[in-house]
Design a protein around this motif. Structure first.
Motif, short mmCIF file in Angstrom:
data_model
loop_
_atom_site.label_atom_id
_atom_site.label_comp_id
_atom_site.label_asym_id
_atom_site.label_seq_id
_atom_site.Cartn_x
_atom_site.Cartn_y
_atom_site.Cartn_z
N ALA A 1 0.83 -1.21 0.00
CA ALA A 1 0.00 0.00 0.00
C ALA A 1 0.86 1.26 0.00
N GLN A 2 1.97 1.24 0.73
CA GLN A 2 2.88 2.38 0.77
C GLN A 2 3.44 2.65 -0.63
N ARG A 3 3.90 1.59 -1.29
CA ARG A 3 4.47 1.75 -2.62
C ARG A 3 3.42 2.24 -3.61
N VAL A 4 2.24 1.64 -3.57
CA VAL A 4 1.16 2.05 -4.47
C VAL A 4 0.79 3.51 -4.24
N ALA A 5 0.66 3.90 -2.97
CA ALA A 5 0.29 5.28 -2.65
C ALA A 5 1.31 6.27 -3.21
N GLU A 6 2.58 5.96 -3.08
CA GLU A 6 3.62 6.85 -3.58
C GLU A 6 3.55 7.00 -5.10
N VAL A 7 3.37 5.88 -5.80
CA VAL A 7 3.32 5.94 -7.26
C VAL A 7 2.07 6.68 -7.73
N VAL A 8 0.94 6.39 -7.12
CA VAL A 8 -0.31 7.05 -7.53
C VAL A 8 -0.24 8.54 -7.25
#
Length: 253
Positions: free
Chosen positions: A150-157
């Motif tokens: 979720a952390q990685r996805v949030a950063e990319v989005v």
């Protein structure tokens, strides 16, 4: 009248658990604050604080224009602590300052900080924000992934969103966790105001390596969580920058 030493330290110690941790947090935060506001403003603040902490406000140069993420990183370095802990410590110390200083002194101090420092501040026109672990946990629950994903996805989005909405991302920083500000900054540095919804999804898909159908759900999870933590006016401003087919990405996952 200057704040008493115990008046400043006690609430920090109550929040952080022990005197040694509290002292490190107060010292690291004040030393970093002095660098951020510069010599003249730090000297202006000295008479309002206990003499025991005055040396921590000593700085010789002008204000250094680093952002809130860099502020927390400097505190983390001084404390030899993880960034997540340093943000909490910084917020606790700034809250103690907000409680201890008179309103005029506090307003004078916070007027020297940009709006993007709001997640670190306890009160004021732009004070706000949500803890990073809380934001990531909401994204994880909505997306059905673990917190690391979720952390990685949030950063990319968020980086891709900042590319699309440009300067509007600056206002999002007044609500979003400091740890996510670098992603928004990276997006602002590579603006693409014409980024279409399909290109948005393709970019997140390429960078995360997840299948497209899952990526759409993840994007919705992040944007829905952004909607939860910003005020209605700010989210409306974001929606204005995401017209037409972007509505599909703004739905709940």
């Amino acid at each position: 009248m200057a704040v008493q030493y115990e008046e400043l330290l006690r609430p920090v110690q109550q929040s952080l658990g022990d005197e040694e941790t509290a002292l490190r947090a107060v010292r690291a935060t004040l030393e970093t604050l002095a660098e951020r506001i510069g010599k003249d403003e730090a000297l202006h603040l000295v008479p309002a604080l206990p003499p025991e902490v005055a040396p921590w406000l000593f700085t010789t140069g002008p204000a250094q224009r680093f952002d809130s993420a860099d502020f927390v990183s400097r505190v983390a370095h001084r404390e030899d602590a993880p960034v997540e802990a340093a943000q909490r410590h910084t917020t606790v110390v700034m809250t103690a300052l907000g409680q201890a200083l008179d309103d005029e002194t506090y307003r004078h101090l916070t007027a020297r900080l940009p709006r993007t420092y709001a997640p670190l501040l306890p009160k004021g026109e732009f004070a706000g924000g949500v803890p990073a672990d809380s934001f990531v946990r909401k994204v994880a629950e909505r997306a059905g992934v673990d917190p690391g994903q979720a952390q990685r996805v949030a950063e990319v989005v968020l980086e891709t969103l900042a590319r699309r909405i440009g300067g509007e991302a600056e206002d999002l920083m007044t609500f979003l966790p400091v740890q996510l500000h670098p992603a928004l900054r990276r997006g602002q540095e590579a603006p693409d105001p014409d980024l279409a919804p399909e290109e948005f999804v393709a970019e997140v898909t390429q960078r995360t390596g997840y299948p497209r159908d899952r990526v759409i759900r993840y994007i919705r999870a992040v944007l829905s969580t952004v909607r939860d933590v910003v005020d209605d006016e700010e989210f409306f401003d974001v929606q204005v920058q995401l017209p037409g087919r972007y509505r599909e990405l703004l739905r709940e996952p």
